[in-house]
Structure formats: C-alpha cells, structure tokens
Design a protein around this motif. Structure first.
Motif, mmCIF file in Angstrom:
data_model
loop_
_atom_site.group_PDB
_atom_site.id
_atom_site.type_symbol
_atom_site.label_atom_id
_atom_site.label_comp_id
_atom_site.label_asym_id
_atom_site.label_seq_id
_atom_site.Cartn_x
_atom_site.Cartn_y
_atom_site.Cartn_z
ATOM 1 N N UNK A 109 -11.752 -1.941 -0.775
ATOM 2 C CA UNK A 109 -12.326 -0.788 0.237
ATOM 3 C C UNK A 109 -13.671 -0.460 -0.132
ATOM 4 N N UNK A 110 -14.405 0.106 0.802
ATOM 5 C CA UNK A 110 -15.733 0.654 0.755
ATOM 6 C C UNK A 110 -15.657 1.983 1.322
ATOM 7 N N UNK A 111 -16.325 2.962 0.807
ATOM 8 C CA UNK A 111 -16.082 4.077 1.666
ATOM 9 C C UNK A 111 -17.630 4.967 1.395
ATOM 10 N N UNK A 112 -18.029 5.825 2.113
ATOM 11 C CA UNK A 112 -19.125 6.542 2.196
ATOM 12 C C UNK A 112 -18.802 7.901 2.695
ATOM 13 N N UNK A 113 -19.308 9.076 1.801
ATOM 14 C CA UNK A 113 -19.187 10.329 2.416
ATOM 15 C C UNK A 113 -20.623 10.957 2.610
ATOM 16 N N UNK A 114 -20.771 11.884 3.605
ATOM 17 C CA UNK A 114 -22.019 12.481 3.551
ATOM 18 C C UNK A 114 -21.834 13.832 3.713
ATOM 19 N N UNK A 115 -22.701 14.658 3.225
ATOM 20 C CA UNK A 115 -22.756 16.186 3.620
ATOM 21 C C UNK A 115 -21.795 16.638 2.592
ATOM 22 N N UNK A 116 -21.211 16.348 1.643
ATOM 23 C CA UNK A 116 -20.071 16.861 0.925
ATOM 24 C C UNK A 116 -20.593 18.007 0.008
ATOM 25 N N UNK A 117 -19.839 19.172 0.031
ATOM 26 C CA UNK A 117 -20.096 20.143 -1.131
ATOM 27 C C UNK A 117 -19.858 20.127 -2.529
ATOM 28 N N UNK A 118 -20.802 20.340 -3.493
ATOM 29 C CA UNK A 118 -20.271 20.505 -4.806
ATOM 30 C C UNK A 118 -20.125 21.783 -5.257
ATOM 31 N N UNK A 119 -19.233 22.320 -5.748
ATOM 32 C CA UNK A 119 -19.103 23.859 -5.673
ATOM 33 C C UNK A 119 -18.530 23.949 -7.283
ATOM 34 N N UNK B 136 -13.939 -0.373 -4.349
ATOM 35 C CA UNK B 136 -12.769 -0.236 -5.134
ATOM 36 C C UNK B 136 -11.630 -1.357 -4.860
ATOM 37 N N UNK B 137 -11.054 -1.383 -5.583
ATOM 38 C CA UNK B 137 -9.774 -2.398 -5.375
ATOM 39 C C UNK B 137 -8.402 -1.811 -6.025
ATOM 40 N N UNK B 138 -7.363 -1.903 -4.931
ATOM 41 C CA UNK B 138 -6.177 -1.181 -5.372
ATOM 42 C C UNK B 138 -5.042 -2.453 -5.406
ATOM 43 N N UNK B 139 -4.331 -2.325 -6.599
ATOM 44 C CA UNK B 139 -3.296 -3.256 -6.586
ATOM 45 C C UNK B 139 -1.811 -2.542 -6.910
ATOM 46 N N UNK B 140 -0.853 -2.852 -6.451
ATOM 47 C CA UNK B 140 0.216 -2.420 -6.364
ATOM 48 C C UNK B 140 1.314 -3.542 -6.498
ATOM 49 N N UNK B 141 2.287 -3.924 -7.616
ATOM 50 C CA UNK B 141 2.927 -5.284 -7.630
ATOM 51 C C UNK B 141 4.479 -4.587 -8.291
ATOM 52 N N UNK B 142 5.186 -5.647 -8.130
ATOM 53 C CA UNK B 142 6.634 -5.526 -8.587
ATOM 54 C C UNK B 142 7.067 -7.041 -9.002
ATOM 55 N N UNK B 143 7.883 -7.177 -9.955
ATOM 56 C CA UNK B 143 8.478 -8.298 -10.285
ATOM 57 C C UNK B 143 9.870 -8.107 -11.006
ATOM 58 N N UNK B 144 10.763 -9.112 -10.435
ATOM 59 C CA UNK B 144 12.281 -8.910 -11.119
ATOM 60 C C UNK B 144 12.552 -10.585 -11.050
ATOM 61 N N UNK B 145 12.188 -11.043 -12.249
ATOM 62 C CA UNK B 145 12.096 -12.713 -12.573
ATOM 63 C C UNK B 145 13.861 -12.614 -12.970
ATOM 64 N N UNK B 146 14.466 -11.723 -13.623
ATOM 65 C CA UNK B 146 15.984 -11.879 -14.050
ATOM 66 C C UNK B 146 16.587 -10.734 -13.677
ATOM 67 N N UNK B 147 17.859 -10.905 -13.691
ATOM 68 C CA UNK B 147 18.555 -9.711 -12.985
ATOM 69 C C UNK B 147 18.485 -8.349 -13.857
ATOM 70 N N UNK B 148 18.277 -8.486 -15.121
ATOM 71 C CA UNK B 148 18.190 -7.415 -15.996
ATOM 72 C C UNK B 148 17.022 -6.791 -16.216
#
Length: 904
Positions: free
Chosen positions: A719-729, A754-766
């Motif tokens: 993703x790419x994002x840009x914000x304008x006119x935000x307050x720093x308080x 940025x880059x976001x990754x979400x992963x899951x693995x279950x190669x064996x039962x346990x």
C-alpha cells in the motif's frame, strides 16, 4: 455512516441463507442422506452444517461427526457442508426413497478464514472475494489470545501498531503509519455494526473505554484501508467490528473463573440459545477485581459489564429477516499507567543503546501513589474544596441499547435494514502524571534561590523527616515534578443507520446496489482540573513539602502545600455537541464467476457547537503558601463556537478469483477525517492557526493477494497512502512554571509505503503456526513546526517493522502455544532526536480440555521485557535536567494467569 450487513452469526446464518433451518429434522416422507464429516486428518467434526441446496433441509453433525438429513426429494441433490475454521464443500448426491444415500465429507482447514462470510463490508461475502484487506478472529482465536485488554487483541492485525502499556483501557492504535498522538484517531470501533461513539477519539477518551472483551463476544472483523472511510464516520484508516453472540438453535454457554499473580480475580459467563422456534437470546458479562501488575497501593481495577440480546427470526413467502434488541451496562474503573523513570545508556551518536529503571525503582513499580487518593484542593470564588478521586482511575458508568430490523423481500430481491443505537456514559479520567525528573537538591535550590535555607520533607511520613533520610530516603535522590489531573466527561450519543440493497442483473452482469443514510448526534461535557505536584521517585511515591527557612530554621513560607506546588494550573469547562448527516451509494458488479468490481461514495456533513467558559487567575489568599497564588478558574462567562464542515469519500476496487480459495485485488480511495469536537475547546478563535478549518484528506492505493490451501494460507497487501492537513497536538507542561498548554500544529503532508503479510501453516496435525508482519516507511513530506522543518523525518512513535508469530502444538486434548511479538525502533519526537529501541515479548499458553472443562495457563511477557512504548510526550525531551535520566512508558510486566472454563 456504517455500511454493514448483519447476518445471524455462526452456522445458523449460513443455513438460513441456504433456505433451511439448523434444527434436526424429524423423519418425513422423502429420501435420506447420512454420513460423517471429519477433518482432513481424520478427527470427527461436530456442529458442522449440512444443507440441501434449494430446500429447507439442513442439520448439524453430532459429537461423532455423524449426520442424517431426511425429507429430501428423490433425485439429484447438492449438499453444502460448512464448518467454522474449515473450507466448505459441495457435492451432488442421488437420493432415493428406497434406501438412505451415503455421503461422507473430509474438510480441509481454512487457516486464515478465507471462506468466512465477512459482514463488515459493502456487500457480505467470503473474505477471499473481497477487494479489501480484512483480518478476522473467531471465538477460539480470541480465547487462545487471552488478551489483557481490548487493544491487546488487535495487535495481531497487520498494519496495526498497538500500545497497550497503559492498562486495560486507554490503549493507542496506529494504523498504516498514519501520524497520530495516540488513541484510535483513524480507526472506528464498532459493536455489531454500529460505532461505539460517533467520534473516534476525544481529549482523554480512547474509544476502547466503551468495549470490553468477554464471553459474550463471538468474533472480531478488522477492515483496514480504503473502504473503511465508507463504513465508519471519520475512520479512513480502519474499522474494527466486535460482533456479539446472538444464540443458536441449541442452548449453549460458558462459565469461566480466572485468577492471576498480583491479585487478579475474574468471573465471566454467557448463556445463549433458542426460546421456541423463532426466538434467540444471549446474556452474559464479567466482573473483575485486580490489584494490578503495577500495584498503586489501592485496587487498580474493579467492575464489569452485563450484556443481553433478544432476536426474533421470521420467514414467510413474502419476507424474511429478523428484529433484534441489545442492551449493555458498563460500570468499570481502571488505573491508567503512565511513563516511569529510567536511566539510559547512549552511544557515541547519541542514540539510546540500553536502559533500566533508576536506582530503587522496581520493574513492577508505578508513580501512582495512594497518597493522591481523595486529595482535596481549594477552588476559587467560594466554590469550596474539590475531591480528586485518584482511585477511580479511568471510570465508565453507563450503557447502550440498540434496535435492529432487517427485512429481505425475495420477490423483488431487495432488502432494507435499520439500526438505532442510544448510548450514555459518564467517563472520568484521574491520574498522576510525571513531567520531569530532577535532582532533589538542585531543584530545591532553583526554586528558593542559591544560599537560601530550605527543608524538603515527606508530607505523610511519620514525623515528616527530611528528604534523603529515614522514611524519606530514596537511592536515586530524585524528585518528580508532575501533576494530578481530574477530568470529568459525561457523554451521550444517538445514531441511526438506514440502508437499502437491491440485487439484480443487467445483461451478463450481476449487481448489488446499496445506499443509505446515517444520522448521528452526540454531546460531550468537559470539566478539567489540573494540579501540579512534587513527589519523590519510588514505586508508590511520597508527596514532598518544600519550605523556605530563615537563619534560625523557622519556616518563612511553604513553596508546596501537602505536596501541591500549584493548585489549578489549568482549568477547562465546556459543553459541546455535534450533528452528523451522511449519505452513501455504491454498486458491486459481478462479471462471470471470477471478476468483481465495486465502486462506492459517501458525503458527510458535521456541525459542531462548543460552549467554553473563559478563565482567569485567582489568588486564593492563603499567606502560608505560594501554591494557591495563581489558580485558574472559570469566570462564569462563556464563548460559543459554531462550525460546519462537509467532505466526501470515494473508493473503487476489483477482485479476480484465481480459484475458489485464491484471488488478487486492488483498490484506490479518497477518504477524510473531520476535526474532533474537543479541538474547539482549546482553539476558539478562527484566526488562531490551531483552529480546525478543514477536514484532513487521505489518499490510499493498495493491491494484494489472498490464498488458501489445505495446509497453508497467505494474505499480502502492498500500500501507499498520503494524508494532508493533519494536526500534531500535545499537552505540554512547562517544567518551571507548571503551565499546561495544548500545542497544535497543522503539519502539511505525510506518506507511508508499506507491506502487510498474514500467514498460517499446519503441515502436520499436531502443529500450527500463524503470524503477521508489517514493514513500512512512514515519513513527513511537508512538516514545519515553527522554525523547524521536519520534512523527511520519520513519523514519531511509529515503528518500521512489526511482527507477531504464534506456534501451537496440539496433542490429544492438550495444547501448548508460544507467541512472540516484535516492535521495531521508533522515534518519540518529531525531530527524530529521541529514539526508542525495538523490543520483543514472549507469551506462553498451555491448555487441557476434559469433556466440557478447559484449564488454561497463560504467562504474559514471560521474559519480563521492559520495552518502551512511548517517550514523555508532555515536555520537550531535548531539555532534560539530568542527561541520562528520562521518562518513558514500558510494557506491562510479567503475569501468570490461570483460568477454568466450563461449557454447557
């Protein structure tokens, strides 16, 4: 406007969508199908729905995974099988009236719930077919996390950086590197599709004060990125929807008792199920008593909540749907933990290389003191004495009620849904805040003057010995120049969402056209009483008295009085309200079986009114002290501010199915963030540069992939994002005068890659592993703070790397889970001169289930990390009086918790 679509949660909802019920069918004329449903690794699955498409026949598997579906028409029938946490399956079966047909199913794991129906979306659909970044947590995953707080639960969401070091409430959530001063500024929290409050934050209000995690919670859906600007008012960064249990076709429930080190005792319960054929109910809540992992000398947390809901389903030839009423009462209080004293080690480049608590301060210490409980300060204008109920911490007393109506008309293929929510809450914020650490003798001489005799004593110590001797002795010889603040904020909110949906076709395309209106009105009161104090530096510190002496040792004057060096250094009194009106329109287009396009827009108008009392300085007239010489208080005259602002959001996305369990998607959007109502408390003049004139504007572009398979799953988005006119308080405190001022700078622009990754693995039962990783580069692109140009600097408090990995070992009825959480390096100031090193934490969970009982053992922060979540935001960190000593807020120390859960 909240654009959500409420489906009855769980298997009941899915079965209803198939046109059936989930009650076991009695034997009737017709054919029968029977069989067993297991997991791919062979274990039987119970509670799985088996439904015959195009009929009103469905059933759930028993404890051995067996099912019998009766009353089916002879011929070819398609069976749909769906179980939570598993990939659904469909199969054609030939049914005969002569003998039962056999159909067994082995379901593959759905490790990231790509097949789950997500309701926090423009149109409810499987998560894999959405063109939005969505993360979900089901009931079992929530229980496995055993979060210490609401904020803690959300740290597993990619793109979310969470600070939960303040305790059970008052956490901070930063999304995709957007610059914020804490709280949930760009993320809306919702319960069952409606905002918990129509403003995502207020001064001294982080929206997690309205939400508690207990046994009444069924699942959580977290949407981040472009479409969130359409779902929640002023939430361009994300939406987190807490979805409550409604009750299924069988009576179910849980009773849970928990205890933990440092004096925690907690009881949770929920009971839900049917009342007759068409009614469903759910009731439950929790009560908790906790001395606190940073014991302040009084109970840190006490209280709980009660939630209940009643739902009526109806299904006729003309219309089907439901009506639902919910109620919640919350009465809870939690001590708010603030920065603590640390001594740092610095490298040749000035960067912090290591740190530990100052001498004599324990790892589980706190600068909150029982001596501050029920302190009193005098008020000007004959108003008497003000009690400071420090023991209340952050306290919420109040509740909410919601009514929901959903109607679907099959003949016209259109739907209408209306949600009405009413909320009232009395919130108070009580805390002891550290501002600056000083050498005791150096501070005293700077106040009384060089060569002037003085005496520094402990206020409440027996005989009031001198500081540095007897019971006033501390190994570090430091004083804390701080504050004891009381903030009262009564709040109310009424909101209503009306939504229409039309399903239809146009040529070869299928359309889901939706639109709606949202109206909201909320009120906020503000009464702030800030007082300056001086204490020593120890866990549960002592208030200090500074006295000027003459040559004979007699007291000439008291610089402090009972530890207070200035009464009412700041006073604010105001009442405000805001009205929100918004309209939404969107269309989701399905082209064939693989390609989908959605486009939606929103227009919103916010009208603010704020009445603020003018203040003046008063001398309270006590000749024995200077603490009361300059108290700020109201004059009885008020100033009114009226502001109205309008803005719009637009979002478009595409999703292409690579297979039934894989897709790629892309989205572009423009969103906005309206000012906070409370900003008009401290900026009342439109000519003031801090006066909010326009909304913030946020552009986002993202593209991602979602994959599901039998042993792995992956979701990735860039993703790419840009914000304008935000307050720093910031609330900044002058360490010399004690004056508190709210400093606001409209910073210009910032962007994040940025880059976001979400992963899951279950190669064996346990064994199963799940994890998330966020890698981002958040920077100011145009940011001038006075004469300082911070363009190109990293956005303060935001890490570039965030990671969370959990490995779970399963053997029979036993489980062992190990969780590792990592937060990368951050800067605590805009100048990027004060750095906070990265840190990690380990959490361990072991559980064992015997029949309907589960025993859980959880070890939080197993290695007792003291990772720092923030520096001191209340003073200019470049002017520290003791070069190697600073204030920062560490993560919560180690705690061991034991829970026993019984299921009905």
């Amino acid at each position: 406007m909240t654009i959500t679509f409420m489906i009855v949660p769980g298997q009941a909802a899915w079965a209803q969508e198939q046109g059936g019920t989930t009650q076991a069918q009695t034997q009737e004329q017709g054919g029968t199908v029977q069989g067993q449903v297991t997991a791919a690794y062979g274990d039987p699955l119970w509670g799985v729905s088996v439904a015959a498409k195009g009929t009103k026949r469905s059933v759930q598997t028993d404890m051995k995974g067996n099912y019998t579906l009766t009353g089916l028409p002879p011929g070819e029938v398609t069976l749909d099988v769906r179980g939570e946490g598993f990939m659904s399956q469909s199969r054609k079966v030939t049914v005969s009236a002569d003998a039962p047909a056999q159909a067994n199913f082995a379901l593959e794991l759905d490790l990231l719930a790509v097949e789950e129906i997500v309701v926090t979306a423009q149109t409810p659909d499987r998560k894999v077919r959405s063109s939005t970044a969505i993360s979900t947590l089901n009931e079992e995953e929530i229980k496995a996390r055993m979060p210490r707080s609401t904020a803690d639960l959300m740290r597993v969401v990619p793109g979310f950086y969470v600070e939960s070091s303040g305790g059970e409430v008052g956490g901070n959530l930063f999304v995709r590197g957007l610059p914020a001063d804490g709280s949930y500024r760009y993320v809306a929290l919702m319960e069952d599709g409606m905002p918990v409050f129509d403003s995502t934050e207020l001064f001294f209000v982080n929206n997690d004060i309205f939400v508690r995690v207990d046994e009444t919670l069924e699942r959580v859906e977290a949407v981040r990125g472009g479409t969130s600007a359409l779902y929640g008012s002023n939430a361009p960064g994300g939406v987190v929807n807490f979805i409550s249990k409604t009750g299924g076709d069988k009576l179910a429930g849980t009773i849970k008792a928990s205890t933990a080190t440092a004096g925690l005792y907690r009881f949770d319960a929920n009971l839900n199920g049917p009342i007759g054929d068409d009614w469903r109910f759910s009731v439950g809540g929790f009560y908790r008593f906790d001395n606190g992992v940073r014991y302040p000398g009084f109970p840190a947390s006490t209280g709980g909540q009660f939630k209940g809901s009643l739902l009526r389903n109806f299904n006729t030839d003309k219309v089907n749907g439901h009506v639902r009423a919910t109620f919640k009462y919350l009465n809870d209080r939690n001590t708010f933990y603030l920065p603590l004293p640390l001594r740092g080690r610095f490298g040749g480049d000035g960067r912090l290389t290591g740190y530990d608590f100052v001498e004599g301060f324990p790892i589980d210490g706190t600068l909150t003191s029982p001596e501050g409980v029920n302190s009193q300060v005098p008020l000007p204008r004959g108003a008497g004495l003000l009690d400071l109920p420090l023991g209340n911490g952050q306290q919420q007393i109040g509740g909410s009620a919601t009514a929901e109506l959903r109607l679907y008309f099959p003949e016209g293929r259109w739907e209408v849904q209306d949600n009405l929510r009413v909320m009232q809450m009395n919130h108070s914020w009580n805390a002891m805040l550290p501002f600056e650490l000083r050498d005791a003798d150096a501070w005293a001489r700077s106040v009384v003057g060089e060569g002037t005799p003085y005496r520094l004593t402990c206020v409440n110590a027996p005989g009031s010995p001198a500081f540095g001797s007897g019971e006033c002795s501390t190994p570090n010889n430091l004083v804390n120049l701080g504050g004891q603040w009381l903030v009262n904020k009564p709040m109310s909110n009424v909101s209503n969402q009306l939504r229409f949906t039309k399903y239809g076709s146009l040529g070869a395309t299928e359309h889901t056209l939706s639109g709606g209106l949202y109206l909201g009105y909320y009120t906020v009161g503000n009464s702030w009483y800030f007082n300056d104090i001086v204490t020593d530096v120890r866990s549960r510190p002592r208030f200090l008295e500074l006295q000027v002496l003459d040559g004979s040792g007699n007291v000439v004057r008291n610089v402090t009085q009972n530890g207070f060096r200035r009464y009412l250094s700041n006073y604010t009194n105001g009442t405000g309200n805001a009205t929100i009106a918004a309209a939404f329109l969107g269309d989701e287009v399905k082209i064939g079986e693989k390609f989908r396009i959605d486009l939606a827009g929103r227009v919103e108008r916010n009208a603010y009114q704020q009445n603020v009392e003018r203040t003046a300085a008063f001398d309270l007239g006590d000749p024995t002290t200077t603490a009361d010489d300059n108290a700020l208080f109201g004059t009885g005259k008020f100033q009114r501010v009226n502001v109205s602002l309008t803005d719009w959001a637009l979002s478009g996305g595409v999703n292409y199915a690579l297979s039934d369990t894989a897709s790629v998607y892309a989205r572009s959007s423009r969103g906005y963030k309206m000012p906070l109502l409370d900003q008009y408390l401290t900026a009342t003049d439109p000519s003031d540069p801090a006066f909010p004139q326009t909304p913030e504007m946020l552009w986002q572009n993202e593209a991602g992939i979602k994959l599901g398979a039998s042993w792995y799953a992956l979701a990735a988005v860039a993703y790419w994002l840009q914000i304008e006119n935000f307050p720093s308080q910031d609330a900044r405190v002058d360490p010399v005068t004690g004056d508190t001022s709210f400093v606001t700078v409209y910073a210009g622009k910032a962007r994040t890659l940025g880059l976001e990754l979400e992963a899951a693995v279950q190669p064996i039962k346990w064994f199963r592993a799940q994890g998330m990783l966020t890698v981002q580069d958040p920077r100011y692109t145009e940011f001038n703070e006075g004469a300082n140009d911070f363009s190109g600097n990293r956005i303060r408090r935001i890490p570039q790397v965030i990671g969370d990995v959990t490995g779970t070992f399963m053997y029979g009825n036993a489980t062992l889970g190990i969780n590792w959480n990592y937060v990368g390096h951050r800067f605590s100031n805009n100048a990027n001169t004060v750095d906070l090193p990265g840190y990690s934490q380990f959490n361990v969970r072991a559980g064992y289930t015997y029949e309907n009982f589960t025993l859980d053992l959880q070890l939080f922060n197993a290695l007792n990390s003291i990772g720092l979540t923030e520096g001191n935001p209340r003073v200019d960190e470049s002017i520290g009086a003791v070069p190697d000593i600073f204030l920062a807020r560490p993560v919560l120390p180690r705690r061991l918790m034991l829970s026993l859960t019984a299921r009905l």
